[in-house]
Scaffold this active site. Sequence first.
Site, PDB file in Angstrom:
ATOM      1  N   ILE A   1       2.580  -4.419 -13.555  1.00 45.49           N
ATOM      2  CA  ILE A   1       1.293  -3.993 -12.989  1.00 45.49           C
ATOM      3  C   ILE A   1       1.072  -2.503 -13.257  1.00 45.49           C
ATOM      4  O   ILE A   1      -0.031  -2.082 -13.642  1.00 45.49           O
ATOM      5  CB  ILE A   1       1.225  -4.319 -11.479  1.00 45.49           C
ATOM      6  CG1 ILE A   1       1.300  -5.843 -11.280  1.00 45.49           C
ATOM      7  CG2 ILE A   1      -0.051  -3.756 -10.853  1.00 45.49           C
ATOM      8  CD1 ILE A   1       1.469  -6.292  -9.830  1.00 45.49           C
TER       9      ILE A   1
ATOM     10  N   SER B   1       0.483  -2.464  -3.642  1.00 45.55           N
ATOM     11  CA  SER B   1       1.779  -3.117  -3.815  1.00 45.55           C
ATOM     12  C   SER B   1       2.235  -3.780  -2.515  1.00 45.55           C
ATOM     13  O   SER B   1       2.052  -4.984  -2.338  1.00 45.55           O
ATOM     14  CB  SER B   1       2.817  -2.128  -4.320  1.00 45.55           C
ATOM     15  OG  SER B   1       4.011  -2.808  -4.605  1.00 45.55           O
ATOM     16  N   ARG B   2       2.808  -3.014  -1.604  1.00 44.01           N
ATOM     17  CA  ARG B   2       3.210  -3.552  -0.308  1.00 44.01           C
ATOM     18  C   ARG B   2       2.984  -2.462   0.746  1.00 44.01           C
ATOM     19  O   ARG B   2       3.290  -1.285   0.522  1.00 44.01           O
ATOM     20  CB  ARG B   2       4.690  -3.948  -0.299  1.00 44.01           C
ATOM     21  CG  ARG B   2       4.991  -5.248  -1.033  1.00 44.01           C
ATOM     22  CD  ARG B   2       4.417  -6.477  -0.309  1.00 44.01           C
ATOM     23  NE  ARG B   2       4.722  -7.713  -1.020  1.00 44.01           N
ATOM     24  CZ  ARG B   2       3.945  -8.278  -1.948  1.00 44.01           C
ATOM     25  NH1 ARG B   2       2.807  -7.720  -2.290  1.00 44.01           N
ATOM     26  NH2 ARG B   2       4.300  -9.415  -2.512  1.00 44.01           N
TER      27      ARG B   2
ATOM     28  N   HIS C   1      -5.314  -7.617   1.229  1.00 45.99           N
ATOM     29  CA  HIS C   1      -4.351  -8.184   0.269  1.00 45.99           C
ATOM     30  C   HIS C   1      -5.043  -9.161  -0.696  1.00 45.99           C
ATOM     31  O   HIS C   1      -4.618 -10.306  -0.836  1.00 45.99           O
ATOM     32  CB  HIS C   1      -3.208  -8.883   1.021  1.00 45.99           C
ATOM     33  CG  HIS C   1      -1.919  -8.875   0.255  1.00 45.99           C
ATOM     34  ND1 HIS C   1      -0.705  -8.579   0.828  1.00 45.99           N
ATOM     35  CD2 HIS C   1      -1.657  -9.130  -1.055  1.00 45.99           C
ATOM     36  CE1 HIS C   1       0.247  -8.672  -0.095  1.00 45.99           C
ATOM     37  NE2 HIS C   1      -0.316  -9.001  -1.242  1.00 45.99           N
TER      38      HIS C   1
ATOM     39  N   PRO D   1       8.226  -2.366  -5.997  1.00 47.11           N
ATOM     40  CA  PRO D   1       8.377  -3.393  -4.957  1.00 47.11           C
ATOM     41  C   PRO D   1       8.818  -2.767  -3.634  1.00 47.11           C
ATOM     42  O   PRO D   1       9.322  -1.633  -3.627  1.00 47.11           O
ATOM     43  CB  PRO D   1       9.476  -4.306  -5.509  1.00 47.11           C
ATOM     44  CG  PRO D   1      10.148  -3.561  -6.595  1.00 47.11           C
ATOM     45  CD  PRO D   1       9.286  -2.425  -7.007  1.00 47.11           C
TER      46      PRO D   1
ATOM     47  N   GLU E   1       0.403  -5.993   8.285  1.00 43.07           N
ATOM     48  CA  GLU E   1      -0.686  -6.930   7.931  1.00 43.07           C
ATOM     49  C   GLU E   1      -0.399  -8.379   8.339  1.00 43.07           C
ATOM     50  O   GLU E   1      -1.340  -9.159   8.540  1.00 43.07           O
ATOM     51  CB  GLU E   1      -0.987  -6.876   6.427  1.00 43.07           C
ATOM     52  CG  GLU E   1       0.116  -7.430   5.544  1.00 43.07           C
ATOM     53  CD  GLU E   1      -0.224  -7.372   4.053  1.00 43.07           C
ATOM     54  OE1 GLU E   1      -0.612  -6.293   3.574  1.00 43.07           O
ATOM     55  OE2 GLU E   1      -0.094  -8.405   3.385  1.00 43.07           O
TER      56      GLU E   1
ATOM     57  N   ASP F   1       9.913   5.960 -12.158  1.00 43.51           N
ATOM     58  CA  ASP F   1      10.508   4.622 -12.100  1.00 43.51           C
ATOM     59  C   ASP F   1      12.007   4.793 -12.316  1.00 43.51           C
ATOM     60  O   ASP F   1      12.447   5.831 -12.827  1.00 43.51           O
ATOM     61  CB  ASP F   1       9.896   3.718 -13.208  1.00 43.51           C
ATOM     62  CG  ASP F   1      10.111   2.233 -12.935  1.00 43.51           C
ATOM     63  OD1 ASP F   1      11.273   1.819 -12.796  1.00 43.51           O
ATOM     64  OD2 ASP F   1       9.113   1.498 -12.856  1.00 43.51           O
TER      65      ASP F   1
ATOM     66  N   ASP G   1      -4.911  -1.967  -0.206  1.00 45.05           N
ATOM     67  CA  ASP G   1      -5.081  -3.417  -0.212  1.00 45.05           C
ATOM     68  C   ASP G   1      -4.010  -4.070   0.649  1.00 45.05           C
ATOM     69  O   ASP G   1      -4.050  -5.277   0.880  1.00 45.05           O
ATOM     70  CB  ASP G   1      -4.990  -3.952  -1.650  1.00 45.05           C
ATOM     71  CG  ASP G   1      -5.273  -5.450  -1.721  1.00 45.05           C
ATOM     72  OD1 ASP G   1      -6.286  -5.876  -1.124  1.00 45.05           O
ATOM     73  OD2 ASP G   1      -4.486  -6.195  -2.336  1.00 45.05           O
TER      74      ASP G   1
HETATM   75  N1  LIG Z   1      -1.669  -6.737  -3.663  1.00 41.59           N
HETATM   76  C1  LIG Z   1      -1.347  -7.820  -4.345  1.00 41.59           C
HETATM   77  O1  LIG Z   1      -2.103  -8.795  -4.342  1.00 41.59           O
HETATM   78  C2  LIG Z   1      -0.067  -7.864  -5.154  1.00 41.59           C
HETATM   79  C3  LIG Z   1       0.105  -8.928  -6.065  1.00 41.59           C
HETATM   80  C4  LIG Z   1       1.259  -8.960  -6.867  1.00 41.59           C
HETATM   81  C5  LIG Z   1       2.242  -8.003  -6.741  1.00 41.59           C
HETATM   82  N2  LIG Z   1       2.063  -7.000  -5.826  1.00 41.59           N
HETATM   83  C6  LIG Z   1       3.116  -5.982  -5.666  1.00 41.59           C
HETATM   84  O2  LIG Z   1       3.246  -5.257  -6.892  1.00 41.59           O
HETATM   85  C7  LIG Z   1       4.634  -4.970  -7.072  1.00 41.59           C
HETATM   86  C8  LIG Z   1       4.888  -4.683  -8.547  1.00 41.59           C
HETATM   87  O3  LIG Z   1       4.715  -5.879  -9.284  1.00 41.59           O
HETATM   88  P1  LIG Z   1       5.107  -5.960 -10.852  1.00 41.59           P
HETATM   89  O4  LIG Z   1       4.753  -7.339 -11.296  1.00 41.59           O
HETATM   90  O5  LIG Z   1       4.584  -4.785 -11.593  1.00 41.59           O
HETATM   91  O6  LIG Z   1       6.700  -5.840 -10.733  1.00 41.59           O
HETATM   92  P2  LIG Z   1       7.694  -5.321 -11.859  1.00 41.59           P
HETATM   93  O7  LIG Z   1       9.044  -5.822 -11.438  1.00 41.59           O
HETATM   94  O8  LIG Z   1       7.204  -5.657 -13.234  1.00 41.59           O
HETATM   95  O9  LIG Z   1       7.636  -3.728 -11.706  1.00 41.59           O
HETATM   96  C9  LIG Z   1       8.215  -3.043 -10.625  1.00 41.59           C
HETATM   97  C10 LIG Z   1       8.694  -1.701 -11.155  1.00 41.59           C
HETATM   98  O10 LIG Z   1       9.238  -0.968 -10.046  1.00 41.59           O
HETATM   99  C11 LIG Z   1      10.449  -0.348 -10.503  1.00 41.59           C
HETATM  100  N3  LIG Z   1      11.336  -0.111  -9.352  1.00 41.59           N
HETATM  101  C12 LIG Z   1      12.034  -1.037  -8.647  1.00 41.59           C
HETATM  102  N4  LIG Z   1      12.757  -0.435  -7.695  1.00 41.59           N
HETATM  103  C13 LIG Z   1      12.516   0.881  -7.791  1.00 41.59           C
HETATM  104  C14 LIG Z   1      12.984   2.010  -7.084  1.00 41.59           C
HETATM  105  N5  LIG Z   1      13.854   1.887  -6.068  1.00 41.59           N
HETATM  106  N6  LIG Z   1      12.545   3.224  -7.456  1.00 41.59           N
HETATM  107  C15 LIG Z   1      11.676   3.353  -8.483  1.00 41.59           C
HETATM  108  N7  LIG Z   1      11.187   2.314  -9.203  1.00 41.59           N
HETATM  109  C16 LIG Z   1      11.612   1.098  -8.854  1.00 41.59           C
HETATM  110  C17 LIG Z   1      11.049  -1.311 -11.501  1.00 41.59           C
HETATM  111  O11 LIG Z   1      11.950  -0.630 -12.371  1.00 41.59           O
HETATM  112  C18 LIG Z   1       9.800  -1.836 -12.203  1.00 41.59           C
HETATM  113  O12 LIG Z   1       9.478  -1.061 -13.342  1.00 41.59           O
HETATM  114  C19 LIG Z   1       5.332  -6.231  -6.524  1.00 41.59           C
HETATM  115  O13 LIG Z   1       6.659  -5.949  -6.133  1.00 41.59           O
HETATM  116  C20 LIG Z   1       4.482  -6.588  -5.335  1.00 41.59           C
HETATM  117  O14 LIG Z   1       5.017  -5.918  -4.199  1.00 41.59           O
HETATM  118  C21 LIG Z   1       0.944  -6.917  -5.043  1.00 41.59           C
END
Ligand SMILES: NC(=O)c1ccc[n+]([C@@H]2O[C@H](COP(=O)([O-])OP(=O)(O)OC[C@H]3O[C@@H](n4cnc5c(N)ncnc54)[C@H](O)[C@@H]3O)[C@@H](O)[C@H]2O)c1
Length: 334
Positions: A154, A232-233, A294, A205, A262, A173, A257
Amino acid sequence: MEILAFGVQADERPLIEKAFAPHHDIRCLDVFLTEDTAPIAAGYEVISTSVNAILDNRVLQTLAAGGTQMIAQRSTGFNNIDLQVAERLGLTVARVSSYSPYSVAEFAWTLAMAVNRRIVRASNRTRDFDFRLDGLMGRDLRGRTAGVLGTGKIGEAFTRIAHGFGMNLLGWDVAENPACVGLGMKYVDKDQLLAESDLISLHVPLLPATRHLIGSAALRAMKDDAILVNSSRGGLIDTEALVAELRAGRFTGVGLDVYEAEAGLFFLDKSLEVVEDDTLARLVTFPNVVVTSHQAYYTEDAVGQIIEATVTNVLDYLAGRRSENVLVPALPAS
Ligand SMILES: NC(=O)c1ccc[n+]([C@@H]2O[C@H](COP(=O)([O-])OP(=O)(O)OC[C@H]3O[C@@H](n4cnc5c(N)ncnc54)[C@H](O)[C@@H]3O)[C@@H](O)[C@H]2O)c1
């Protein structure tokens, strides 16, 4: 076999029913899985849950005692599931490890531009035939700096759009994403990203290490006129600390979002009830804040992919196949 799906939205229901129809019967409930609703699952070997389900120790014990053996979560994030307990109880838990990252990235941008260009206030005014521009001034983004915390799927999609706007790109990251580097992103430490970015978007995440990643100190490190977006969360931001900074008149805009409390609110109609959450009540009063419930993932494309993957996860479980979507049981160490 009949499968029980909790937390099914009205738009989602026909899609889920159609996707399962060639394989199994499906019973869709609009209620979320919680301690109160878990007994409904008694007798269902396979259930499907949504992102705001609560799968803690008590709920998982109730499910296991009722004969449930497989949980197919219809989301990527799984911070709502106690995986250790699930594994101890011998449950199989699968999630949807990837679906359209564009749904969330495009929505993060929608929030960013809505707060930057004061779209909600402008729309409310024109409905009232008030056509003044006072208080609606925004900023060009070209040449300004976007800071992306988490440059996975994302975060990368968000970065591509920022690149399209002609922004400077900063990333943070645990691992660099070569595609983002290719777009000109410079990876820096978190403090530098917070201090130098005009727009900060969160895409890591929610983990113990990232809970309240944006607390008091991080908020104070940001520019007074920064834009902050969280799709994200909710737990990534200390909301009380954010409210304190907003009360001090800081930030051009904040688009949220997700919200750390929530569960039990988002996806539900609470409009006829007394508001009990004072933090959220205060948050929505700031004119520079936009809160959505969300919905970033909620596109035809992403929801279609989530449902398709959920059907596959269930069929894989029933056929004894293992895929990358299975969270528990963990694979034996090789
Ligand atoms: N609002 C929504 O509707 C919605 C929908 C889908 C996902 N999300 C959120 O988006 C987040 C990201 O999704 P994605 O598909 O891009 O995941 P992804 O796994 O492709 O990317 C997550 C990134 O975070 C990095 N990361 C993990 N732990 C870390 C840390 N401690 N410090 C720094 N970087 C760290 C990882 O290296 C990775 O590059 C999901 O975890 C979820 O919480 C929200």
